[in-house]
Scaffold this active site. Sequence first.
Site, PDB file in Angstrom:
ATOM      1  CE  LYS A  52       1.612  -3.626  -3.540  1.00 34.27           C
ATOM      2  NZ  LYS A  52       2.206  -3.340  -4.853  1.00 34.27           N
ATOM      3  CD  GLN A  96       2.142  -0.544  -7.229  1.00 32.71           C
ATOM      4  OE1 GLN A  96       2.385  -0.918  -6.081  1.00 32.71           O
ATOM      5  NE2 GLN A  96       1.516  -1.310  -8.094  1.00 32.71           N
ATOM      6  CG  ASP A 119       7.224  -6.296  -6.431  1.00 31.87           C
ATOM      7  OD1 ASP A 119       6.323  -6.933  -5.855  1.00 31.87           O
ATOM      8  OD2 ASP A 119       7.130  -5.114  -6.777  1.00 31.87           O
TER       9      ASP A 119
END
Length: 285
Positions: A52, A96, A119
């Site tokens: 990322k 994460q 997300d």
Amino acid sequence: MAKLLSGKEVSERIKEELRGDVSELKKQGIFPGLAVIIVGDDPASRVYVNNKKKACEQLGIYSEEYALSGDTKEDELIRLIENLNKDEAISAILVQLPLPKHIDEKRIIEAINPKKDVDAFHPVNVGRIMTGGYDFVPCTPAGIMELIKESGISPNGKECVVVGRSNIVGKPMAMLLLHENGTVTICHSRTKNLAEKTKNADILVVAVGKPKFVTADMVKEGAVVIDVGINRTEDKKLVGDVDFEGVKDVASAITPVPGGVGPMTIAMLMKNTVKAAAINKTKSK
Ligand code: NDP
């Protein structure tokens, strides 16, 4: 042999376009910035976070990483998220997953400002995916939809079967296919006669987390097969949830692992980050 749906190729095209969008935004005084939080030292999470960060660098997106030790307290993490919510140079916050067991994932996700939740796991964004009119879509299902569209495949009127019902992949995937007028069936570990269901699919999306779980005899002739799974074998090779070698001779199109859904997920994260910057009018650090 089925047509290969190369997420690697399509994601490169998307990132190229995004690079242009980022420079346009910068001319308007808007500077995309992604904050990534990783807690603990899970090796797979480390690889994802590095990928990322690399994508941000490629696109000229500012990124910062918070690598916290595995024994970080939940409240400490909440405080960090609250500071990032207020930070005018941060457009997007990504925590994460998975988090260590002592941390309540739900509470952490709900602490993120929905306008920075790239997300799309916050209940506000999840709700918007149900009702339509959303800003952010979870990156993996969004990437799959882009890949399908780019390949000229439309879910309209098709039998779409999603195997897996996680909040991250299965459920939002089913909803996006439904928005595109697919007739959607969701299967999970309690589904009876699974092969009967999968064999009915024109578009089959597999997100189970079990290597080579879907075999050729479970797939309809000419189906489009999307393999979300990322599994590491004992000899450290990456394999999907679909038995690629067998299924490629039955399907009309199939995603490889690696090089299929994975790179699309990252490209969609970048797309959401750029979108978040425009929404939040993010300033330069
Ligand atoms: P989860 O473990 O959260 O969900 C797995 C799902 O599979 C569950 O809904 C489970 O059913 C279902 N399942 C398990 N066993 C069976 C079975 N025998 N028959 C039918 N369904 C079954 O996984 P995720 O959705 O998070 O991830 C799935 C895979 O995708 C993993 O390999 C993961 O690494 C990968 N992944 C890849 C990404 C990418 O970018 N390519 C991004 C995210 C994930 P039940 O609910 O009943 O338990």
